[in-house]
Scaffold this motif. Structure first.
Motif, PDB file in Angstrom:
ATOM      1  N   UNK A 115     -85.034  -7.424  26.526  1.00 52.48           N
ATOM      2  CA  UNK A 115     -85.369  -6.059  26.917  1.00 52.48           C
ATOM      3  C   UNK A 115     -84.137  -5.195  27.151  1.00 52.48           C
ATOM      4  N   UNK A 116     -82.996  -5.807  27.389  1.00 58.34           N
ATOM      5  CA  UNK A 116     -81.774  -5.047  27.656  1.00 58.34           C
ATOM      6  C   UNK A 116     -81.251  -4.326  26.415  1.00 58.34           C
ATOM      7  N   UNK A 117     -81.727  -4.710  25.226  1.00 59.12           N
ATOM      8  CA  UNK A 117     -81.271  -4.078  23.982  1.00 59.12           C
ATOM      9  C   UNK A 117     -82.042  -2.779  23.754  1.00 59.12           C
ATOM     10  N   UNK A 118     -81.303  -1.690  23.572  1.00 60.14           N
ATOM     11  CA  UNK A 118     -81.931  -0.392  23.327  1.00 60.14           C
ATOM     12  C   UNK A 118     -81.530   0.239  22.017  1.00 60.14           C
ATOM     13  N   UNK A 119     -80.507  -0.334  21.355  1.00 53.47           N
ATOM     14  CA  UNK A 119     -80.024   0.176  20.066  1.00 53.47           C
ATOM     15  C   UNK A 119     -79.817  -1.004  19.123  1.00 53.47           C
ATOM     16  N   UNK A 120     -80.398  -0.901  17.941  1.00 57.83           N
ATOM     17  CA  UNK A 120     -80.137  -1.859  16.865  1.00 57.83           C
ATOM     18  C   UNK A 120     -79.526  -1.084  15.710  1.00 57.83           C
ATOM     19  N   UNK A 121     -78.372  -1.556  15.228  1.00 53.84           N
ATOM     20  CA  UNK A 121     -77.691  -0.816  14.163  1.00 53.84           C
ATOM     21  C   UNK A 121     -77.326  -1.744  13.009  1.00 53.84           C
ATOM     22  N   UNK A 139     -71.432  -4.987  10.617  1.00 47.90           N
ATOM     23  CA  UNK A 139     -71.352  -4.967  12.084  1.00 47.90           C
ATOM     24  C   UNK A 139     -70.870  -6.276  12.668  1.00 47.90           C
ATOM     25  N   UNK A 140     -69.999  -6.155  13.667  1.00 54.07           N
ATOM     26  CA  UNK A 140     -69.482  -7.331  14.356  1.00 54.07           C
ATOM     27  C   UNK A 140     -69.530  -7.186  15.871  1.00 54.07           C
ATOM     28  N   UNK A 141     -69.863  -5.996  16.367  1.00 61.22           N
ATOM     29  CA  UNK A 141     -69.800  -5.722  17.799  1.00 61.22           C
ATOM     30  C   UNK A 141     -71.215  -5.654  18.363  1.00 61.22           C
ATOM     31  N   UNK A 142     -71.478  -6.408  19.425  1.00 57.55           N
ATOM     32  CA  UNK A 142     -72.799  -6.429  20.034  1.00 57.55           C
ATOM     33  C   UNK A 142     -72.660  -6.509  21.556  1.00 57.55           C
ATOM     34  N   UNK A 143     -73.799  -6.355  22.216  1.00 53.44           N
ATOM     35  CA  UNK A 143     -73.840  -6.546  23.663  1.00 53.44           C
ATOM     36  C   UNK A 143     -73.482  -5.293  24.421  1.00 53.44           C
ATOM     37  N   UNK A 144     -72.696  -5.462  25.484  1.00 55.23           N
ATOM     38  CA  UNK A 144     -72.215  -4.331  26.278  1.00 55.23           C
ATOM     39  C   UNK A 144     -71.009  -3.737  25.551  1.00 55.23           C
ATOM     40  N   UNK A 145     -71.167  -2.564  24.990  1.00 54.63           N
ATOM     41  CA  UNK A 145     -70.172  -2.053  24.033  1.00 54.63           C
ATOM     42  C   UNK A 145     -69.441  -0.809  24.520  1.00 54.63           C
ATOM     43  N   UNK A 146     -69.628  -0.423  25.785  1.00 55.89           N
ATOM     44  CA  UNK A 146     -69.019   0.829  26.259  1.00 55.89           C
ATOM     45  C   UNK A 146     -67.510   0.820  26.097  1.00 55.89           C
ATOM     46  N   UNK A 194     -77.814   0.486  28.011  1.00 52.92           N
ATOM     47  CA  UNK A 194     -78.410  -0.630  27.277  1.00 52.92           C
ATOM     48  C   UNK A 194     -77.344  -1.411  26.518  1.00 52.92           C
ATOM     49  N   UNK A 195     -77.798  -2.507  25.939  1.00 52.05           N
ATOM     50  CA  UNK A 195     -76.963  -3.298  25.050  1.00 52.05           C
ATOM     51  C   UNK A 195     -77.287  -2.961  23.591  1.00 52.05           C
ATOM     52  N   UNK A 196     -76.323  -3.203  22.731  1.00 53.63           N
ATOM     53  CA  UNK A 196     -76.474  -2.941  21.309  1.00 53.63           C
ATOM     54  C   UNK A 196     -76.632  -4.270  20.576  1.00 53.63           C
ATOM     55  N   UNK A 197     -77.404  -4.243  19.496  1.00 49.85           N
ATOM     56  CA  UNK A 197     -77.598  -5.411  18.649  1.00 49.85           C
ATOM     57  C   UNK A 197     -77.329  -5.012  17.204  1.00 49.85           C
ATOM     58  N   UNK A 198     -76.667  -5.894  16.459  1.00 53.92           N
ATOM     59  CA  UNK A 198     -76.291  -5.592  15.075  1.00 53.92           C
ATOM     60  C   UNK A 198     -77.138  -6.372  14.085  1.00 53.92           C
ATOM     61  N   UNK A 199     -77.545  -5.701  13.019  1.00 57.90           N
ATOM     62  CA  UNK A 199     -78.088  -6.356  11.831  1.00 57.90           C
ATOM     63  C   UNK A 199     -76.919  -6.426  10.849  1.00 57.90           C
TER      64      UNK A 199
END
Length: 315
Positions: A115-121, A139-146, A194-199
């Motif tokens: 549920x912590x993921x709010x962006x998938x790119x 894409x190589x960067x995921x999670x807490x990306x600030x 949120x956290x980010x997730x990569x495809x």
């Protein structure tokens, strides 16, 4: 995320009828079942409704909203957000294209994500005016990306992202003051929530046209965008551990130097790279680009080719 959930695709457009038809066609070809399309016409000379009058995509809904005056891309995106009914929103710039599996793959990624993921790119394939691929970014960067976003926009473009609609509303939508770096600033604010997730696939095709994108407008970057960006970013950096503002500011100078070079402003580029080096003297790319800026076009083009090869091989 179940396949029953609606995805809203928002396409802002202004005076690019052929490109708009191409972009909308790639939305119509998506393998995902439930898509509503919201096109926001920012007062184009030929209305988008006329451009698409014979286009009948098999989508859940198609809405065309026309501004009565040209108000800018971020205002158009916010207009699209206000019209969106989907659980998720995916932006598509009118000069970009999607692989037919993009939305489906992002929807599946959301379904597997916490549920912590709010962006998938996704990744991006860059093509030039001759339709030749000049870079493929995976894409190589995921999670807490600030922290990572403080130094650069690794997502590159709005067109790669699928975002929870409620999250877009929570951060207040897009900042309409920005004439460039709009996506970078927006992604940075989203990352605080949120956290980010990569495809890890290049499912977006970005068409790079000489002097055809706002990102190439150097003067607006220096006079408007950079001061605003510093205003937004500095308080964020101050709240994070292990962040030295001088290194963040050096990165901004580096990006301004790159923008100056793309516009043939090599003297200005040298000033920006020099400032970046003074603030963060251990960053090798700053020196590489400073040397390239001294040679003008003769050295800029080889540096671009080298950078594209490094990017292509993930370096």
């Amino acid at each position: 995320m179940s396949k029953a959930e609606l995805v809203t695709v928002v396409v802002p457009t202004y005076d690019r009828p052929k490109l708009l038809r191409r972009a909308v066609q790639t939305v119509a070809e998506q393998t995902y079942d439930r898509i509503e399309l919201v096109i926001v016409d920012d007062c184009s000379p030929v209305p988008a409704s006329d451009v698409l009058s014979e286009f009948d995509p098999s989508l859940e809904a198609v809405t065309i909203v026309r501004h009565d005056a040209n108000r800018g891309a971020n205002v158009a995106r916010n207009t699209g957000l206000h019209k969106a009914r989907g659980e998720y929103v995916a932006f598509l710039d009118d000069d970009d294209c999607w692989d037919e599996r993009k939305i489906e793959k992002q929807a599946n990624a959301f379904g597997r994500a916490p549920e912590s993921v709010g962006v998938v790119y996704t990744g991006v394939e860059h093509v030039d005016e001759n339709m030749q691929t000049n870079a493929v970014l995976t894409p190589q960067v995921e999670g807490a990306v600030t922290k990572r976003l403080l130094y650069g926009n690794f997502l590159e473009t709005f067109s790669v992202a699928m975002i929870e609609r409620e999250l877009c509303e929570r951060v207040g939508g897009l900042d309409e003051r920005f004439p460039s770096w709009q996506d970078w600033e927006f992604f940075l604010r989203l990352s605080l929530w949120c956290r980010f997730l990569a495809v890890p696939e290049p499912l977006v095709v970005r068409h790079n046209r000489p002097n055809g994108q706002l990102s190439h407008d150097y003067d607006r970057k220096t006079e408007v965008t950079a001061p605003l960006f510093r205003e937004v970013v500095r308080p964020i950096a101050a709240e994070l551990d292990d962040i030295d503002w001088t290194t963040v500011d050096a990165s901004l100078e580096y990006h301004l130097g790159r923008a100056a070079m793309r516009n043939g402003r090599y003297s200005a580029a040298r000033r920006h790279f020099g400032r970046a080096i003074r603030q963060h003297p251990l960053e090798v790319p700053y020196y590489v680009y400073l040397v390239a800026a001294f040679g003008g076009k003769r050295t800029h083009r080889p540096i671009q080719r080298i950078k594209r090869r490094l990017v292509r091989y993930g370096q």
